[in-house]
Design a protein around this motif. Structure first.
Motif, PDB file in Angstrom:
ATOM      1  N   LEU A  74       0.856  -1.183   0.000  1.00 23.25           N
ATOM      2  CA  LEU A  74       0.000   0.000   0.000  1.00 23.25           C
ATOM      3  C   LEU A  74       0.890   1.231   0.000  1.00 23.25           C
ATOM      4  O   LEU A  74       1.898   1.277   0.705  1.00 23.25           O
ATOM      5  N   VAL A  75       0.515   2.213  -0.808  1.00 24.35           N
ATOM      6  CA  VAL A  75       1.243   3.479  -0.896  1.00 24.35           C
ATOM      7  C   VAL A  75       0.247   4.602  -0.618  1.00 24.35           C
ATOM      8  O   VAL A  75      -0.879   4.579  -1.112  1.00 24.35           O
ATOM      9  N   THR A  76       0.675   5.594   0.169  1.00 24.53           N
ATOM     10  CA  THR A  76      -0.211   6.722   0.462  1.00 24.53           C
ATOM     11  C   THR A  76       0.564   8.026   0.471  1.00 24.53           C
ATOM     12  O   THR A  76       1.779   8.044   0.656  1.00 24.53           O
ATOM     13  N   GLY A  77      -0.173   9.089   0.239  1.00 25.57           N
ATOM     14  CA  GLY A  77       0.415  10.419   0.278  1.00 25.57           C
ATOM     15  C   GLY A  77      -0.670  11.453   0.510  1.00 25.57           C
ATOM     16  O   GLY A  77      -1.863  11.139   0.542  1.00 25.57           O
ATOM     17  N   VAL A  78      -0.241  12.685   0.682  1.00 23.55           N
ATOM     18  CA  VAL A  78      -1.167  13.785   0.890  1.00 23.55           C
ATOM     19  C   VAL A  78      -1.433  14.382  -0.490  1.00 23.55           C
ATOM     20  O   VAL A  78      -0.848  15.383  -0.890  1.00 23.55           O
ATOM     21  N   VAL A  82      -5.438   9.367  -5.713  1.00 21.90           N
ATOM     22  CA  VAL A  82      -4.580   8.323  -5.164  1.00 21.90           C
ATOM     23  C   VAL A  82      -3.173   8.495  -5.723  1.00 21.90           C
ATOM     24  O   VAL A  82      -2.983   8.983  -6.828  1.00 21.90           O
ATOM     25  N   ILE A  83      -2.204   8.115  -4.943  1.00 19.93           N
ATOM     26  CA  ILE A  83      -0.802   8.235  -5.343  1.00 19.93           C
ATOM     27  C   ILE A  83      -0.399   6.977  -6.109  1.00 19.93           C
ATOM     28  O   ILE A  83      -0.951   5.906  -5.882  1.00 19.93           O
ATOM     29  N   SER A  84       0.537   7.129  -7.019  1.00 22.80           N
ATOM     30  CA  SER A  84       0.960   6.008  -7.850  1.00 22.80           C
ATOM     31  C   SER A  84       2.480   5.917  -7.856  1.00 22.80           C
ATOM     32  O   SER A  84       3.162   6.945  -7.897  1.00 22.80           O
ATOM     33  N   PRO A  85       3.034   4.699  -7.822  1.00 26.42           N
ATOM     34  CA  PRO A  85       4.491   4.541  -7.810  1.00 26.42           C
ATOM     35  C   PRO A  85       5.153   5.067  -9.087  1.00 26.42           C
ATOM     36  O   PRO A  85       4.589   4.971 -10.180  1.00 26.42           O
ATOM     37  N   CYS A  86       6.353   5.590  -8.938  1.00 24.60           N
ATOM     38  CA  CYS A  86       7.138   6.026 -10.094  1.00 24.60           C
ATOM     39  C   CYS A  86       7.630   4.794 -10.862  1.00 24.60           C
ATOM     40  O   CYS A  86       7.488   3.657 -10.404  1.00 24.60           O
ATOM     41  N   GLY A  87       8.228   5.020 -12.007  1.00 20.97           N
ATOM     42  CA  GLY A  87       8.714   3.926 -12.838  1.00 20.97           C
ATOM     43  C   GLY A  87       9.771   3.074 -12.154  1.00 20.97           C
ATOM     44  O   GLY A  87       9.753   1.839 -12.253  1.00 20.97           O
ATOM     45  N   ALA A  88      10.714   3.717 -11.462  1.00 16.92           N
ATOM     46  CA  ALA A  88      11.761   2.958 -10.764  1.00 16.92           C
ATOM     47  C   ALA A  88      11.148   2.050  -9.695  1.00 16.92           C
ATOM     48  O   ALA A  88      11.536   0.884  -9.551  1.00 16.92           O
ATOM     49  N   CYS A  89      10.174   2.569  -8.963  1.00 17.06           N
ATOM     50  CA  CYS A  89       9.517   1.754  -7.937  1.00 17.06           C
ATOM     51  C   CYS A  89       8.742   0.600  -8.562  1.00 17.06           C
ATOM     52  O   CYS A  89       8.750  -0.514  -8.039  1.00 17.06           O
ATOM     53  N   ARG A  90       8.084   0.852  -9.675  1.00 15.15           N
ATOM     54  CA  ARG A  90       7.344  -0.212 -10.360  1.00 15.15           C
ATOM     55  C   ARG A  90       8.286  -1.352 -10.742  1.00 15.15           C
ATOM     56  O   ARG A  90       7.943  -2.522 -10.612  1.00 15.15           O
ATOM     57  N   GLN A  91       9.483  -1.007 -11.215  1.00 16.94           N
ATOM     58  CA  GLN A  91      10.449  -2.041 -11.582  1.00 16.94           C
ATOM     59  C   GLN A  91      10.902  -2.830 -10.353  1.00 16.94           C
ATOM     60  O   GLN A  91      10.974  -4.052 -10.381  1.00 16.94           O
ATOM     61  N   VAL A  92      11.195  -2.148  -9.253  1.00 16.51           N
ATOM     62  CA  VAL A  92      11.613  -2.828  -8.026  1.00 16.51           C
ATOM     63  C   VAL A  92      10.473  -3.690  -7.482  1.00 16.51           C
ATOM     64  O   VAL A  92      10.693  -4.832  -7.065  1.00 16.51           O
ATOM     65  N   ILE A  93       9.259  -3.162  -7.495  1.00 19.17           N
ATOM     66  CA  ILE A  93       8.098  -3.948  -7.040  1.00 19.17           C
ATOM     67  C   ILE A  93       7.992  -5.220  -7.863  1.00 19.17           C
ATOM     68  O   ILE A  93       7.791  -6.314  -7.317  1.00 19.17           O
ATOM     69  N   SER A  94       8.166  -5.123  -9.174  1.00 18.86           N
ATOM     70  CA  SER A  94       8.038  -6.306 -10.032  1.00 18.86           C
ATOM     71  C   SER A  94       9.168  -7.307  -9.791  1.00 18.86           C
ATOM     72  O   SER A  94       8.999  -8.506 -10.035  1.00 18.86           O
ATOM     73  N   VAL A 103      -1.630  -4.169  -5.181  1.00 19.81           N
ATOM     74  CA  VAL A 103      -0.983  -2.922  -4.781  1.00 19.81           C
ATOM     75  C   VAL A 103      -2.105  -1.910  -4.608  1.00 19.81           C
ATOM     76  O   VAL A 103      -2.871  -1.658  -5.535  1.00 19.81           O
ATOM     77  N   TYR A 104      -2.209  -1.352  -3.413  1.00 20.44           N
ATOM     78  CA  TYR A 104      -3.262  -0.395  -3.099  1.00 20.44           C
ATOM     79  C   TYR A 104      -2.692   1.015  -3.198  1.00 20.44           C
ATOM     80  O   TYR A 104      -1.746   1.363  -2.497  1.00 20.44           O
ATOM     81  N   LEU A 105      -3.266   1.801  -4.084  1.00 24.68           N
ATOM     82  CA  LEU A 105      -2.878   3.188  -4.275  1.00 24.68           C
ATOM     83  C   LEU A 105      -3.894   4.029  -3.524  1.00 24.68           C
ATOM     84  O   LEU A 105      -5.094   3.948  -3.796  1.00 24.68           O
ATOM     85  N   THR A 106      -3.436   4.826  -2.558  1.00 21.70           N
ATOM     86  CA  THR A 106      -4.363   5.530  -1.673  1.00 21.70           C
ATOM     87  C   THR A 106      -3.945   6.984  -1.500  1.00 21.70           C
ATOM     88  O   THR A 106      -2.935   7.428  -2.022  1.00 21.70           O
ATOM     89  N   ASN A 107      -4.744   7.696  -0.733  1.00 23.87           N
ATOM     90  CA  ASN A 107      -4.386   9.037  -0.270  1.00 23.87           C
ATOM     91  C   ASN A 107      -4.973   9.213   1.122  1.00 23.87           C
ATOM     92  O   ASN A 107      -5.597   8.296   1.666  1.00 23.87           O
ATOM     93  N   GLN A 108      -4.795  10.373   1.688  1.00 22.09           N
ATOM     94  CA  GLN A 108      -5.283  10.633   3.036  1.00 22.09           C
ATOM     95  C   GLN A 108      -6.752  11.046   3.056  1.00 22.09           C
ATOM     96  O   GLN A 108      -7.305  11.331   4.116  1.00 22.09           O
ATOM     97  N   ASN A 109      -7.403  11.030   1.902  1.00 20.52           N
ATOM     98  CA  ASN A 109      -8.846  11.285   1.803  1.00 20.52           C
ATOM     99  C   ASN A 109      -9.637   9.991   1.753  1.00 20.52           C
ATOM    100  O   ASN A 109     -10.797   9.989   1.363  1.00 20.52           O
ATOM    101  N   GLN A 111      -9.391   7.533  -0.291  1.00 20.95           N
ATOM    102  CA  GLN A 111      -9.592   6.967  -1.621  1.00 20.95           C
ATOM    103  C   GLN A 111      -8.624   5.798  -1.796  1.00 20.95           C
ATOM    104  O   GLN A 111      -7.464   5.875  -1.375  1.00 20.95           O
ATOM    105  N   VAL A 112      -9.108   4.728  -2.420  1.00 15.96           N
ATOM    106  CA  VAL A 112      -8.296   3.535  -2.630  1.00 15.96           C
ATOM    107  C   VAL A 112      -8.537   3.007  -4.040  1.00 15.96           C
ATOM    108  O   VAL A 112      -9.682   2.868  -4.470  1.00 15.96           O
ATOM    109  N   ALA A 113      -7.439   2.718  -4.740  1.00 18.38           N
ATOM    110  CA  ALA A 113      -7.510   2.038  -6.030  1.00 18.38           C
ATOM    111  C   ALA A 113      -6.654   0.786  -5.903  1.00 18.38           C
ATOM    112  O   ALA A 113      -5.514   0.844  -5.434  1.00 18.38           O
ATOM    113  N   LYS A 114      -7.214  -0.340  -6.292  1.00 15.28           N
ATOM    114  CA  LYS A 114      -6.493  -1.607  -6.205  1.00 15.28           C
ATOM    115  C   LYS A 114      -6.024  -2.015  -7.596  1.00 15.28           C
ATOM    116  O   LYS A 114      -6.802  -2.027  -8.543  1.00 15.28           O
ATOM    117  N   MET A 115      -4.743  -2.326  -7.702  1.00 14.19           N
ATOM    118  CA  MET A 115      -4.156  -2.807  -8.945  1.00 14.19           C
ATOM    119  C   MET A 115      -3.301  -4.025  -8.618  1.00 14.19           C
ATOM    120  O   MET A 115      -3.017  -4.289  -7.454  1.00 14.19           O
TER     121      MET A 115
END
Length: 133
Positions: A74-78, A82-94, A103-109, A111-115
């Motif tokens: 899960l990743v979150t930000g203000v 919803v916040i999304s990982p950068c390309g470098a992070c996507r490669q490391v995650i993979s 992978v849950y993309l969220t924010n402090q409001n 909101q949640v998107a599941k990918m």
């Protein structure tokens, strides 16, 4: 382990983020297959290329602790969306997570998107791409 628990853990890391340049804190929570939560935050550097994102911090910390099998990230930000990982992070995650892992993309409001990892980085470069035989 619930998404709410992961979000709570990642949110706590927003205050730990070292972001004197961007003022853009990000927190991440990585769930291991034995239900441990490993967290990370972004850590900036005056030489911007040396900055490390929250997702990579969590993954590297987990690997350094001996974990290699993960159930969710899960990743979150203000942010407004919803916040999304950068390309470098996507490669490391993979590299460290299965293609079907959520992978849950969220924010402090709240909101949640599941990918899945595969949805984040289709056609990821992997160890098989290094096989020259």
């Amino acid at each position: 382990m619930s998404v709410a628990q992961l979000l709570s853990a990642a949110t706590k890391l927003l205050d730990q983020a070292y972001v004197p340049y961007s003022h853009f804190p990000v927190g991440a929570a990585l769930l291991t297959t034995d239900d441990q939560i490993i967290t990370g935050c972004n850590i900036e550097n005056a030489s911007y290329g040396l900055t490390n994102c929250a997702e990579r911090t969590a993954i590297f910390q987990a690997v350094a602790q001996g974990h290699r099998d993960f159930k969710a990230l899960l990743v979150t930000g203000v942010t407004d969306e919803v916040i999304s990982p950068c390309g470098a992070c996507r490669q490391v995650i993979s590299e460290f997570c299965t293609p079907e892992m959520p992978v849950y993309l969220t924010n402090q409001n709240q909101q949640v998107a599941k990918m899945t990892v595969q949805e984040l980085l289709p056609g990821a470069f992997d160890a098989e791409d290094l096989d020259h035989d």
